[in-house]
Motif scaffolding. Structure first.
Motif, PDB file in Angstrom:
ATOM      1  N   ASN A 107      80.462   5.110  67.541  1.00 50.00           N
ATOM      2  CA  ASN A 107      79.536   6.138  68.017  1.00 50.00           C
ATOM      3  C   ASN A 107      78.077   5.749  67.819  1.00 50.00           C
ATOM      4  O   ASN A 107      77.221   6.101  68.641  1.00 50.00           O
ATOM      5  N   TRP A 108      77.791   5.088  66.715  1.00 54.11           N
ATOM      6  CA  TRP A 108      76.417   4.650  66.456  1.00 54.11           C
ATOM      7  C   TRP A 108      76.218   3.235  66.984  1.00 54.11           C
ATOM      8  O   TRP A 108      77.143   2.398  66.916  1.00 54.11           O
TER       9      TRP A 108
ATOM     10  N   PRO B  78      70.158   6.766  62.697  1.00 54.31           N
ATOM     11  CA  PRO B  78      71.575   6.671  63.054  1.00 54.31           C
ATOM     12  C   PRO B  78      71.930   5.368  63.773  1.00 54.31           C
ATOM     13  O   PRO B  78      72.219   5.348  64.978  1.00 54.31           O
ATOM     14  N   PHE B  79      71.886   4.279  63.052  1.00 49.17           N
ATOM     15  CA  PHE B  79      72.383   3.020  63.599  1.00 49.17           C
ATOM     16  C   PHE B  79      72.943   2.167  62.475  1.00 49.17           C
ATOM     17  O   PHE B  79      72.645   2.366  61.296  1.00 49.17           O
TER      18      PHE B  79
ATOM     19  N   ALA C  58      79.678   7.406  59.420  1.00 51.39           N
ATOM     20  CA  ALA C  58      78.544   8.012  60.122  1.00 51.39           C
ATOM     21  C   ALA C  58      78.574   9.529  60.027  1.00 51.39           C
ATOM     22  O   ALA C  58      77.517  10.184  60.024  1.00 51.39           O
TER      23      ALA C  58
ATOM     24  N   ASP D 286      82.646   5.034  62.196  1.00 48.37           N
ATOM     25  CA  ASP D 286      82.501   6.408  62.684  1.00 48.37           C
ATOM     26  C   ASP D 286      82.735   7.418  61.566  1.00 48.37           C
ATOM     27  O   ASP D 286      82.022   8.437  61.471  1.00 48.37           O
TER      28      ASP D 286
END
Length: 367
Positions: free
Chosen positions: A217-218, A191-192, A318, A315
């Protein structure tokens, strides 16, 4: 073409031209093309020297690159350095990866110039106008080099249009997209978000990406140098700076990420984007002409210089693994157009035409 062809290719160790030159030489070798590399500007690393030496002789000049030169006089020795090396190495053709290097060049060998970028088109895209006072010589010298070359290559129609807008009609201009030798992969799941570029270059959009990182967020990881050879510096406050890495390390980090982003304001091609696509990463790109041309229907586009829209887009992606997969598959399919083999085949046709119909220096001199 029959027989072997020996080509002198200029390059530098600072940016994407290095990757372009060595990947092209590697793809041309099976077609009977021998490459002699002649470098300018800051010296290559030990790893870069070893990579080039495996493909052909690597020679280096202490003359600067045009965008690092204080004025045109600092480049006065470049044409003779190229001509002398061409004679001593017995090459058949000159492939110059800076058009200014063709200005004033006296040689009987045919000359092909590739514009990977230039100072005047950078200023138009990034600053919205021409170079500042004292920098006008860049346009003059580029114009002379483009006129001197028997063939001119741009890596995208968008950059070709930018060149024509800046320098006027270029009848010998051909578009040959770059290729990437990055391995075909499967998209990462960590998660990046990852981005790659020379972040000291304002045109890469680092400020926009750093501002977006404050709200996304990430985490956003920046691969690439923060300090430029011209003294420019970028210090992110919110994005995670990974620093300069070897090409293999860049590919390794990119292969773990779940999203690739490029907020660039100026990209004649965008090799990092093609590498990410080859790996199967979903692409989030700034809405600039080059990216629209190359990645339309295979990426998500956001307005340039809009960190809020960029953060929202990242976001949303993601939170949507199915869409990430669809976008990654579309990008990977599109990347099949940008292989070193396809690039080498088109360049080889240009080489063959030039060697078959060489133009004398007098006939090729700019009017």
């Amino acid at each position: 073409m029959s027989g072997r062809l020996r080509v002198l290719q200029t390059l530098d160790a600072v940016g994407g031209v290095w990757r372009y030159a060595v990947d092209l030489a590697r793809a041309l070798a099976p077609q009977g093309v021998e490459t002699v590399f002649l470098g300018f500007g800051p010296s290559p690393s030990r790893a870069q020297r070893a990579e080039a030496a495996a493909l052909g002789p690597l020679l280096w000049s202490d003359a600067p690159l045009d965008w690092l030169a204080p004025d045109a006089s600092a480049l006065a020795a470049v044409p003779e350095t190229i001509a002398r090396t061409a004679r001593s190495e017995g090459v058949d053709l000159l492939h110059l990866n800076l058009p200014t290097q063709a200005a004033g060049l006296e040689t009987e060998r045919p000359v092909l110039a590739v514009s990977h970028s230039c100072v005047p088109t950078w200023f138009r895209a990034v600053r919205g106008g021409g170079p500042p006072p004292g920098w006008e010589w860049h346009k003059t010298l580029n114009a002379r080099g483009l006129a001197r070359a028997e063939a001119v290559v741009a890596p995208s129609r968008a950059h070709a249009a930018a060149l024509s807008t800046c320098y006027g009609p270029l009848p010998r201009l051909t578009v040959v997209p770059n290729g990437t030798a990055a391995p075909r992969g499967t998209p990462g799941t960590e998660p990046f978000v990852v981005a790659a570029g020379r972040w000291w270059d304002e045109g890469k959009g680092g400020a926009t990406l750093d501002a977006a990182a404050e709200h996304a967020n990430w985490p956003i990881h920046l691969l690439g140098p923060l300090q430029g050879p011209n003294g420019a510096h970028f210090a992110p406050s919110h994005a995670i700076a990974e620093g300069e890495r070897s090409h293999a390390e860049v590919v390794s980090v990119m292969s773990r990420a779940a999203i690739f982003v490029s907020p660039s304001l100026y990209e004649p091609f965008g090799l990092a984007v093609a590498e990410a696509a080859r790996l199967g990463l979903p692409l989030v790109l700034s809405d600039i002409p080059t990216f629209r041309e190359l990645w339309s229907d295979a990426a998500v586009f956001v307005p340039p210089r809009d960190p809020e829209a960029l953060a929202v887009t990242l976001d949303e992606l993601a939170c949507d693994p199915a869409r990430r997969q669809d976008l990654g598959e579309a990008a990977q399919l599109r990347s099949g157009r940008f292989t070193p083999e396809a690039q080498a085949a088109r360049m080889l046709r240009l080489y063959a035409d030039l060697v078959r119909h060489p133009v004398s220096p007098q006939a090729a001199a700019p009017r």
